[in-house]
Design a protein around this motif. Structure first.
Motif, PDB file in Angstrom:
ATOM      1  N   THR A 115      33.025  70.147   6.900  1.00 16.82           N
ATOM      2  CA  THR A 115      34.352  70.591   7.456  1.00 16.82           C
ATOM      3  C   THR A 115      35.568  70.446   6.224  1.00 16.82           C
ATOM      4  O   THR A 115      35.356  69.504   5.347  1.00 16.82           O
ATOM      5  N   SER A 116      36.216  71.335   6.128  1.00 21.24           N
ATOM      6  CA  SER A 116      37.378  71.351   5.422  1.00 21.24           C
ATOM      7  C   SER A 116      38.805  71.065   6.049  1.00 21.24           C
ATOM      8  O   SER A 116      39.856  71.036   5.237  1.00 21.24           O
ATOM      9  N   THR A 117      38.811  70.806   7.239  1.00 24.47           N
ATOM     10  CA  THR A 117      40.016  70.959   8.175  1.00 24.47           C
ATOM     11  C   THR A 117      39.990  69.484   8.905  1.00 24.47           C
ATOM     12  O   THR A 117      41.053  69.070   8.918  1.00 24.47           O
ATOM     13  N   ASN A 143      41.396  67.164   2.764  1.00 23.92           N
ATOM     14  CA  ASN A 143      41.264  66.610   3.904  1.00 23.92           C
ATOM     15  C   ASN A 143      40.732  65.273   3.791  1.00 23.92           C
ATOM     16  O   ASN A 143      40.252  64.763   4.672  1.00 23.92           O
TER      17      ASN A 143
END
Length: 293
Positions: A115-117, A143
Motif C-alpha cells: 500500500t502507498s495510502t 505513508n
C-alpha cells in the motif's frame, strides 16, 4: 391566575422540556458506538513478538484505547516463512485496516509494497533511510513513519565491547539472514569496525532454522573465536537454540537484544524492542487523530 404567574409557569415548563430533550439527546449520543479503528500488526512470529505486542497494547491502553470497543488489532505473522510476508501485508490491506504497524525491516518492506495510502508505523526498523523506506528521519515523506532501532549505528559498538572481553579476538563469525533488508547496512558497519580492530570476518547465512547448526559447525571449522548475530526473524525465533549451541560450541557472542541473554546468551547491547513498540502506540494515536505520517 395572574398574567405574571402564567408567564412564570410557561417558562418553567419550557425549561423542563428543554432539560428533558437534552437528557434524551445525551442518552442517545452515549449509546452511539464509538468509531472502531482497525490496526494491522505485521511481524515475524507470535512467540518472538509477544513482549513487543504487550508493550504496544499497554501503550494503546494508556492512551485510552480499548480493544473491542474503539480499536481492533489484526495480527499477521510469517512464522519463519519469509515468503509469506507480502501475502500477509496484502491481506491486511484487503481488510481495510486504518494503520499497519510493522515489527522489522522485512515487514515494513512487505507493507510498503502492499500500500502507498494506508499509514505504516515502523516499531523497530534498523535503518529506515538506508532501506529506502523514508526520505529522512526528520521528514519521512510518503505513508511511512515510526521508530528506528539504530541497528547499523550500534554494530561497531558491539564489536568494540566484544573486543574488550576478548582482547586477542582475530576471527569473528557473523550470522546474518541475507534476505532481511535490515542486515545490509548493519553488516557494512560491522565490516568497517572489523577493519579498525583488525578482525577477520566469516559471514554465515541463516535463511531458515535448519541453517543454524550448520552455521555453528562452519564457525568452528573456520576457527572463529566468537560470533555476532545480526537481527532477523530466523535468529529471533530461535534465541534459546542459538544460546545453547553457543555454550556447547564454547563460542562467546554479543547480541542486539536483551532477550537473547534472558534465554542464556552471554551479553547484549542495543535498544529495548519492547519500549519501541510501546512508543509506537503514540504514533498510532496521532495518526488516528488526523496527523499525516
Amino acid at each position: 391566575m395572574s398574567r405574571r404567574a402564567k408567564i412564570k409557569r410557561a417558562k418553567a415548563l419550557s425549561l423542563a422540556l428543554y432539560a428533558m430533550l437534552f437528557a434524551l439527546c445525551s442518552a442517545a449520543s452515549a449509546q452511539q458506538p464509538a468509531k472502531l479503528s482497525r490496526i494491522g500488526f505485521l511481524g515475524s512470529s507470535a512467540a518472538s513478538s509477544s513482549a513487543r505486542i504487550d508493550g504496544f497494547r499497554q501503550g494503546l491502553r494508556e492512551l485510552g484505547y480499548v480493544e473491542g470497543k474503539n480499536i481492533v488489532i489484526e495480527y499477521g505473522f510469517e512464522e519463519e516463512k519469509l515468503e509469506r510476508q507480502n501475502a500477509l501485508a496484502t491481506e491486511l490491506v484487503r481488510h481495510k485496516v486504518d494503520i499497519i504497524v510493522t515489527a522489522g525491516a522485512g515487514a515494513t518492506r512487505a507493507a510498503k509494497a502492499a500500500t502507498s495510502t494506508i499509514p505504516i508505523v515502523m516499531s523497530q526498523d534498523p535503518d529506515p533511510v538506508g532501506n529506502g523506506f523514508v526520505a529522512s528521519l526528520a521528514r519521512p515523506g510518503g505513508n511511512i513513519t515510526g521508530l528506528s532501532s539504530l541497528g547499523a549505528d550500534l554494530a561497531g559498538k558491539r564489536l568494540e565491547l566484544l573486543k574488550e572481553i576478548l582482547p586477542k579476538l582475530s576471527r569473528l563469525a557473523v550470522f546474518i539472514t541475507s534476505t532481511n533488508p535490515g542486515n545490509v547496512s548493519a553488516l557494512r558497519e560491522t565490516k568497517l569496525a572489523a577493519e579498525s580492530f583488525k578482525v577477520q570476518l566469516q559471514i554465515l547465512d541463516l535463511l531458515s532454522a535448519k541453517d543454524i547448526e550448520a552455521a555453528f559447525r562452519a564457525a568452528k571449522k573456520g576457527r572463529a573465536e566468537a560470533f555476532f548475530v545480526q537481527n532477523s526473524p530466523v535468529s529471533a525465533s530461535r534465541r534459546k537454540e542459538i544460546a545453547e549451541l553457543a555454550a556447547k560450541s564454547r563460542l562467546p557472542a554479543i547480541y542486539n537484544r536483551s532477550d537473547y541473554v534472558e534465554d542464556g546468551g552471554l551479553m547484549s547491547y542495543g535498544v529495548s524492542f519492547t519500549n519501541l513498540a510501546y512508543r509506537a502506540a503514540t504514533y498510532v494515536d496521532k495518526i488516528l487523530k488526523g496527523a499525516k505520517p
